[in-house]
Design an enzyme around this catalytic site. Sequence first.
Site, PDB file in Angstrom:
ATOM      1  N   SER A 123      54.700  44.999   1.611  1.00 23.17           N
ATOM      2  CA  SER A 123      55.264  43.726   2.079  1.00 23.17           C
ATOM      3  C   SER A 123      56.696  43.828   2.600  1.00 23.17           C
ATOM      4  CB  SER A 123      55.241  42.693   0.944  1.00 23.17           C
ATOM      5  OG  SER A 123      53.923  42.457   0.551  1.00 23.17           O
ATOM      6  N   THR A 188      59.495  39.845   0.741  1.00 24.54           N
ATOM      7  CA  THR A 188      59.354  39.022   1.948  1.00 24.54           C
ATOM      8  C   THR A 188      60.638  38.263   2.285  1.00 24.54           C
ATOM      9  OG1 THR A 188      56.990  38.856   1.549  1.00 24.54           O
ATOM     10  CG2 THR A 188      57.948  37.264   3.084  1.00 24.54           C
ATOM     11  N   PHE A 301      63.159  28.099 -10.094  1.00 22.88           N
ATOM     12  CA  PHE A 301      62.272  27.390 -11.016  1.00 22.88           C
ATOM     13  C   PHE A 301      61.669  28.277 -12.087  1.00 22.88           C
ATOM     14  CE2 PHE A 301      62.357  25.263  -6.873  1.00 22.88           C
ATOM     15  CZ  PHE A 301      62.941  24.068  -7.269  1.00 22.88           C
ATOM     16  N   ASP A 351      49.034  37.687  -3.344  1.00 26.49           N
ATOM     17  CA  ASP A 351      49.061  39.140  -3.453  1.00 26.49           C
ATOM     18  C   ASP A 351      48.955  39.616  -4.901  1.00 26.49           C
ATOM     19  OD1 ASP A 351      49.724  41.831  -2.255  1.00 26.49           O
ATOM     20  OD2 ASP A 351      51.443  41.606  -3.599  1.00 26.49           O
ATOM     21  N   ASP A 392      50.876  39.225   5.651  1.00 26.88           N
ATOM     22  CA  ASP A 392      51.529  40.502   5.903  1.00 26.88           C
ATOM     23  C   ASP A 392      50.549  41.672   5.868  1.00 26.88           C
ATOM     24  OD1 ASP A 392      51.225  39.992   3.202  1.00 26.88           O
ATOM     25  OD2 ASP A 392      53.268  40.529   2.644  1.00 26.88           O
ATOM     26  N   HIS A 472      46.630  47.329  -1.568  1.00 25.99           N
ATOM     27  CA  HIS A 472      46.542  46.655  -0.274  1.00 25.99           C
ATOM     28  C   HIS A 472      45.490  47.378   0.554  1.00 25.99           C
ATOM     29  CE1 HIS A 472      51.090  45.465  -0.605  1.00 25.99           C
ATOM     30  NE2 HIS A 472      50.332  44.923  -1.551  1.00 25.99           N
TER      31      HIS A 472
HETATM   32 ZN   LIG Z   1      51.207  43.611  -2.947  1.00 26.88          ZN
END
Ligand SMILES: [Zn+2]
Length: 524
Positions: A123, A188, A301, A351, A392, A472
């Site tokens: 990513s 990201t 959060f 993910d 991604d 991935h």
């Molecule tokens: Zn990942």
Amino acid sequence: MKHARLPTTCETCVLLLLMLATCTTAKVFPVPTTEDTAHWHQLGWSDLQEAITVASSNNWNVAKNVIFFLGDGMGIVASTAARIYKGQKHGGHSGEEGSLTWERFPHTALLKTYTLDEQIPDSAATATAFFTGSKVNQNTIGLDGTVFKDQCIASLNPKTWQTSILDWAQKAGKHTGFVTTTRVTHATPAALYAHSPNREWECDAKLGKLGHGCRDIAKQLVEDAPGRDVKVMLGGGRFPLGATSGVATDKWSCLRRDNRNLTNEWLLQKKAYGNNAQYVQNKQQLMDLDTEETDYLIGLFSDSNMDYEIDRDDGPSGQPSLTNMTSVAIKILSKNKHKGFFLVVEGGRIDHAMHNTQPLRALEDIVALEEAVRTALSMVNLSETLIIVTADHSHVMTINGYAKRGNDILGIGHTPSDIDNLLHTTLMFTNGIAYNHYWNGTKVTRPDVRRENTSMLGYQPLSAIPMTYETHSGDDVAAYAIGPMSHLLHRMHEQSYVAHVMGFAACIGPYTGNCTRPINQWGT
Ligand SMILES: [Zn+2]
Ligand SMILES: *[C@@H]1O[C@H](CO)[C@@H](O)[C@H](O)[C@H]1NC(C)=O
Ligand SMILES: *[C@@H]1O[C@H](CO)[C@@H](O)[C@H](O)[C@H]1NC(C)=O
Ligand SMILES: *[C@@H]1O[C@H](CO)[C@@H](O)[C@H](O)[C@H]1NC(C)=O
Ligand SMILES: *[C@@H]1O[C@H](CO)[C@@H](O)[C@H](O)[C@H]1NC(C)=O
Ligand SMILES: *[C@@H]1O[C@H](CO)[C@@H](O)[C@H](O)[C@H]1NC(C)=O
Ligand SMILES: *[C@@H]1O[C@H](CO)[C@@H](O)[C@H](O)[C@H]1NC(C)=O
């Protein structure tokens, strides 16, 4: 300009009511009764009409606003499964025939996801491609292709630093922001503002020996442009930002060693310039915020990543939904009436659920992302706002045969193996933690899935080969677009092309004063 019709708020209410009314444990969902030949011909005809209209009404406007939605790890397979899941759980019907909001956008392209040095991407490198316009090496953030993972010294040379679309947008006077369900320092978002040869260097404690002399990602966010000039950032990550001390909650928790409270430093810095800056920590505080009066907003959060949608405490002291964060971000950013804004919204934990081979958690997070997209669409003017929804990279989940129409997407197909005569779940992984093959005294075999509750929270379908953290995959991802210049996403492209589309659409960065349209529709 006419576009695919999007569901109205009222239809969404009806959907929710239907969902409540049809909550059963049924494993097969009803297929619409109207699917006769006439139906398919009618559908084909109306799609044709729409395609003809779209082809002649490309929007060549300058994109005042750009919203980039990213489903981390949301490959095409996951998107298909989510489409079916949404129809079944939230609509009470078969699901295959339905669509996710972005699947009705007028333009769709495919993106090649490989990175400079790896066939199957991570990513950090993919986000860098999306935001800087150039492919880079695996696990690196905001650097050029001369720097490889862990090369701290090479990364200190400013010549290797790539500028990102966040920078382009700010230079053009746009308000900028990002929203994520991961830590705000995760790969990201980090690619928007940091230059780091290792995505894991989120706080000083992770720099280690290799990172000696390098600056952690959180520090770059708060101290350097363009990170420090972001108007809105919402997500998890109190640990790396020093907002709280405590004990690590997961292996990615990044507790600061320097004891700096970067969150407080950020607030003081904004206030020193006379801005109204706010720090919020739960749903209530976020929703109660006076967006008209707020110039800068940071919302953290959770200590590390935020919770999966299905586990989220939805109460006032709990966490906001991705939709809640998106709507507050748009409200604050769109106060920039003349110059517009650039916003990134990431469904970042799809993910993680996939890595843990838990399809239910992943699909719920995709449905939550979809709701955020729908909310954004209802808040912006599509004549001047480009919206892109993409992923991604993909994962090694597959939708394997065979199952009947309307069969629970989390369930079991009807075709036993002709070798061991056992059934299998429709969703499976080629690698992952749930490698449940065992020796039955005669041979290696696998469990009878009919004895398992495959739609239970946390259920992990069988994986072909054992791996603690599913990987991935290297297949192409889709990019769905609507608004100005969305037609520039039109075939197979490199992932890095997306930054060019956004830059050209908005006439920013390398396309400042360099975005001449072949058809000039300004004011005509
Ligand atoms: Zn990942
Ligand atoms: C860091 O600063 C924030 C904002 O002022 C504050 O809410 C928080 O309690 C501080 N954390 C620590 C550990 O001092
Ligand atoms: C927060 O988002 C949820 C959907 O995710 C929505 O139902 C709710 O109304 C939102 N809350 C507020 C206060 O806007
Ligand atoms: C939407 O944006 C276009 C292009 O900037 C503008 O002409 C139009 O008035 C806007 N519509 C609304 C409802 O604001
Ligand atoms: C082990 O599995 C094989 C193939 O499924 C089966 O033929 C055999 O009867 C099983 N043995 C035992 C002890 O269950
Ligand atoms: C399977 O698990 C789900 C979720 O926990 C539950 O609602 C359902 O009743 C379970 N089904 C069976 C057959 O036990
Ligand atoms: C326009 O942008 C492209 C891409 O960055 C660049 O190669 C080209 O030189 C620019 N042209 C002008 C006139 O600035």
